[in-house]
Design a protein around this motif. Structure first.
Motif, PDB file in Angstrom:
ATOM      1  N   PRO A   1       3.791   1.789  10.064  1.00  0.00           N
ATOM      2  CA  PRO A   1       4.583   2.944   9.655  1.00  0.00           C
ATOM      3  C   PRO A   1       3.630   4.105   9.414  1.00  0.00           C
ATOM      4  CG  PRO A   1       4.181   1.568   7.755  1.00  0.00           C
ATOM      5  CD  PRO A   1       3.451   0.921   8.926  1.00  0.00           C
ATOM      6  N   SER A   2       4.157   5.250   9.043  1.00  0.00           N
ATOM      7  CA  SER A   2       3.290   6.382   8.737  1.00  0.00           C
ATOM      8  C   SER A   2       2.405   6.046   7.530  1.00  0.00           C
ATOM      9  CB  SER A   2       4.144   7.621   8.453  1.00  0.00           C
ATOM     10  OG  SER A   2       5.156   7.311   7.522  1.00  0.00           O
ATOM     11  N   ALA A   3       1.171   6.550   7.559  1.00  0.00           N
ATOM     12  CA  ALA A   3       0.167   6.181   6.553  1.00  0.00           C
ATOM     13  C   ALA A   3       0.253   7.065   5.316  1.00  0.00           C
ATOM     14  CB  ALA A   3      -1.231   6.236   7.169  1.00  0.00           C
ATOM     15  N   ASN A   4       1.424   7.056   4.683  1.00  0.00           N
ATOM     16  CA  ASN A   4       1.645   7.824   3.459  1.00  0.00           C
ATOM     17  C   ASN A   4       2.384   6.949   2.466  1.00  0.00           C
ATOM     18  OD1 ASN A   4       3.800   8.354   5.629  1.00  0.00           O
ATOM     19  ND2 ASN A   4       4.903   8.768   3.734  1.00  0.00           N
ATOM     20  N   ARG A   5       2.482   7.387   1.202  1.00  0.00           N
ATOM     21  CA  ARG A   5       3.307   6.686   0.223  1.00  0.00           C
ATOM     22  C   ARG A   5       4.775   6.931   0.559  1.00  0.00           C
ATOM     23  NH1 ARG A   5       1.554   3.000  -3.249  1.00  0.00           N
ATOM     24  NH2 ARG A   5       2.656   3.893  -5.037  1.00  0.00           N
TER      25      ARG A   5
ATOM     26  N   GLN B   1      16.116  11.088   1.329  1.00  0.00           N
ATOM     27  CA  GLN B   1      14.922  11.722   0.789  1.00  0.00           C
ATOM     28  C   GLN B   1      13.713  11.111   1.464  1.00  0.00           C
ATOM     29  OE1 GLN B   1      15.701  10.778  -3.201  1.00  0.00           O
ATOM     30  NE2 GLN B   1      16.285  12.851  -3.749  1.00  0.00           N
ATOM     31  N   HIS B   2      13.086  11.891   2.301  1.00  0.00           N
ATOM     32  CA  HIS B   2      11.998  11.379   3.116  1.00  0.00           C
ATOM     33  C   HIS B   2      11.220  12.606   3.531  1.00  0.00           C
ATOM     34  CE1 HIS B   2      11.432   7.631   5.829  1.00  0.00           C
ATOM     35  NE2 HIS B   2      10.270   8.152   5.565  1.00  0.00           N
ATOM     36  N   TYR B   3       9.964  12.404   3.896  1.00  0.00           N
ATOM     37  CA  TYR B   3       9.214  13.523   4.461  1.00  0.00           C
ATOM     38  C   TYR B   3       9.119  14.696   3.492  1.00  0.00           C
ATOM     39  CZ  TYR B   3      11.198  10.825   8.334  1.00  0.00           C
ATOM     40  OH  TYR B   3      11.628   9.822   9.148  1.00  0.00           O
TER      41      TYR B   3
ATOM     42  N   LEU C   1       5.247  13.155   2.394  1.00  0.00           N
ATOM     43  CA  LEU C   1       4.973  13.762   3.697  1.00  0.00           C
ATOM     44  C   LEU C   1       4.138  12.836   4.573  1.00  0.00           C
ATOM     45  CD1 LEU C   1       3.677  17.418   3.238  1.00  0.00           C
ATOM     46  CD2 LEU C   1       5.720  16.666   4.479  1.00  0.00           C
ATOM     47  N   SER C   2       4.437  12.770   5.853  1.00  0.00           N
ATOM     48  CA  SER C   2       3.615  11.981   6.772  1.00  0.00           C
ATOM     49  C   SER C   2       2.278  12.679   7.017  1.00  0.00           C
ATOM     50  CB  SER C   2       4.341  11.806   8.107  1.00  0.00           C
ATOM     51  OG  SER C   2       5.481  11.011   7.939  1.00  0.00           O
ATOM     52  N   PRO C   3       1.214  11.892   7.256  1.00  0.00           N
ATOM     53  CA  PRO C   3      -0.107  12.471   7.486  1.00  0.00           C
ATOM     54  C   PRO C   3      -0.321  12.817   8.965  1.00  0.00           C
ATOM     55  CG  PRO C   3      -0.259  10.088   7.349  1.00  0.00           C
ATOM     56  CD  PRO C   3       1.194  10.422   7.228  1.00  0.00           C
TER      57      PRO C   3
ATOM     58  N   ALA D   1       0.824  -1.217   0.000  1.00  0.00           N
ATOM     59  CA  ALA D   1       0.000   0.000   0.000  1.00  0.00           C
ATOM     60  C   ALA D   1       0.855   1.263   0.000  1.00  0.00           C
ATOM     61  CB  ALA D   1      -0.934   0.000   1.217  1.00  0.00           C
ATOM     62  N   LYS D   2       1.992   1.209   0.684  1.00  0.00           N
ATOM     63  CA  LYS D   2       2.859   2.381   0.784  1.00  0.00           C
ATOM     64  C   LYS D   2       3.815   2.511  -0.397  1.00  0.00           C
ATOM     65  CE  LYS D   2       5.123   3.713   4.371  1.00  0.00           C
ATOM     66  NZ  LYS D   2       4.917   4.997   5.045  1.00  0.00           N
ATOM     67  N   GLY D   3       4.035   1.412  -1.139  1.00  0.00           N
ATOM     68  CA  GLY D   3       5.101   1.407  -2.128  1.00  0.00           C
ATOM     69  C   GLY D   3       6.445   1.487  -1.424  1.00  0.00           C
ATOM     70  N   ARG D   4       6.489   0.870  -0.242  1.00  0.00           N
ATOM     71  CA  ARG D   4       7.694   0.964   0.585  1.00  0.00           C
ATOM     72  C   ARG D   4       8.610  -0.218   0.304  1.00  0.00           C
ATOM     73  NH1 ARG D   4       8.034   3.069   6.466  1.00  0.00           N
ATOM     74  NH2 ARG D   4       9.444   1.708   7.578  1.00  0.00           N
ATOM     75  N   PRO D   5       9.932   0.012   0.172  1.00  0.00           N
ATOM     76  CA  PRO D   5      10.831  -1.116  -0.068  1.00  0.00           C
ATOM     77  C   PRO D   5      10.796  -2.104   1.096  1.00  0.00           C
ATOM     78  CG  PRO D   5      12.070   0.960   0.127  1.00  0.00           C
ATOM     79  CD  PRO D   5      10.627   1.302   0.268  1.00  0.00           C
TER      80      PRO D   5
HETATM   81 MG    MG Z   1       7.317   7.161   7.343  1.00  0.00          MG
END
Ligand code: MG
Ligand code: AMP
Length: 306
Positions: free
Chosen positions: A133-137, A220-222, A141-143, A46-50
């Motif tokens: 984790p934070s509910a963002n892609r 690169q984050h947030y 940016l974190s929600p 859902a996040k496209g997180r590695p």
């Molecule tokens: Mg996060």
């Protein structure tokens, strides 16, 4: 807002291996049953997180933690007594109950008790630890509101619990207690000095070794969609100015609080809003160098375009 019926449904979904976004005091989390590898896999999708980024596991008690870790040192006990429920994540050696997928194959797991009534009630009702984790892609940016979650994830999430805006506003401080000197992996609003006052000297993160070592430390984050620059930009265009001091560069500057806690609480909400407004860039006044600002400084540095 959230009622008992919402909580029951959310807990049922979690137990069935589905995804529930919920408020914590830091940012909104994208939750799944931490003991179910397949459910945890849905978070990454859902996040496209590695798959190389470990998740934080949220619990409602130290008793719940004890089934998930092979060691619970006195330092962890002292920190939990002082800061839990609250925005401090402790990294400890994990038991086999925690699937490798949740920890990106690491032998350790990050844990915390969130200080939010909805988060606590949800974990209690579900009766299981919740990886979130934070509910963002990934990299975005974190929600800090339910609306941010809806915009970022839409129907990739089975249910969103709306508990209003988050009060801390940036992600938790992450501290590793897994072997050797305690090490600060990610700064947050609980400061190094506060931690050291309880357990003595804390080491700072080793130089950045890549996404795998500590994903929150990904350079690169947030990031908002609008380019963010620190200080007064030389480029032309329509810029929004985020200023905390009195010396504003333009009449249309966004006045940020000069108190770090209030600044953190307002930061992501402000960046989300400016993203929607469509500026050419967002210029951010560098924040003070004092220790209470370390977590905020870290997020701004990572949000800035290089
Ligand atoms: Mg996060
Ligand atoms: P996020 O959930 O997106 O806020 O990011 C998770 C954060 O938890 C990362 O910044 C990691 O530093 C930290 N983390 C979680 N588990 C571990 C672990 N086992 N070892 C090291 N860091 C972890």
């Amino acid at each position: 807002m959230v009622d008992d019926e919402d909580l029951r449904r959310a807990a049922e979904l979690l137990r069935a291996g589905r995804l529930v976004a919920f408020p914590t005091e830091t940012v909104y989390g994208l939750g799944a049953n931490a003991l179910d590898a397949e459910a945890v896999g849905r978070i990454f999708a859902a996040k496209g997180r590695p798959a190389t980024s470990p998740l934080i596991v949220h619990v409602d008690s130290v008793e719940m933690v004890r089934s998930l870790v092979t060691e619970w040192p006195a330092s962890a006990d002292a920190l939990a007594a002082q800061f839990w429920p609250g925005p401090l994540t402790l990294v400890l050696p994990k038991t086999t109950l925690v699937p490798d997928r949740a920890t990106a194959g690491l032998g350790t797991v990050g844990l915390r008790i969130p200080a939010h009534p909805v988060a606590l009630a949800l974990i209690r009702e579900a009766g299981i630890p919740v990886a979130a984790p934070s509910a963002n892609r990934f990299t975005e940016l974190s929600p800090t509101t339910a609306a941010h979650v809806r915009e970022a994830l839409g129907d990739r999430v089975d249910l969103i619990l709306d508990g209003g805006p988050c009060t801390v506003g940036i992600e938790s401080t992450v501290l590793s207690l897994a072997g050797g000197v305690p090490r600060l992996l990610r700064p947050g609003m609980i400061t190094q000095a506060q931690i050291e006052s309880i357990i003595g000297p804390v080491a700072l993160p080793a130089a950045f070794h890549g996404v795998h070592a500590a994903p929150g430390m990904h350079p690169q984050h947030y990031q908002p969609k609008t380019p963010l620059v620190l200080g007064t930009p030389r480029t032309k265009g329509r810029g929004a100015y985020l200023w905390w001091s009195e010396s504003r560069p333009s009449a249309s500057s966004v006045q940020m609080p000069s108190d770090p806690s209030a600044y953190a609480a307002a930061l992501y909400e402000t960046l989300h809003r400016l993203d929607v407004e469509g500026w050419d860039y967002i210029a951010v006044e560098p924040v003070p160098l004092s220790i209470e600002w370390t977590g905020i400084r870290d997020r701004l540095n990572r949000a800035a375009r290089r």
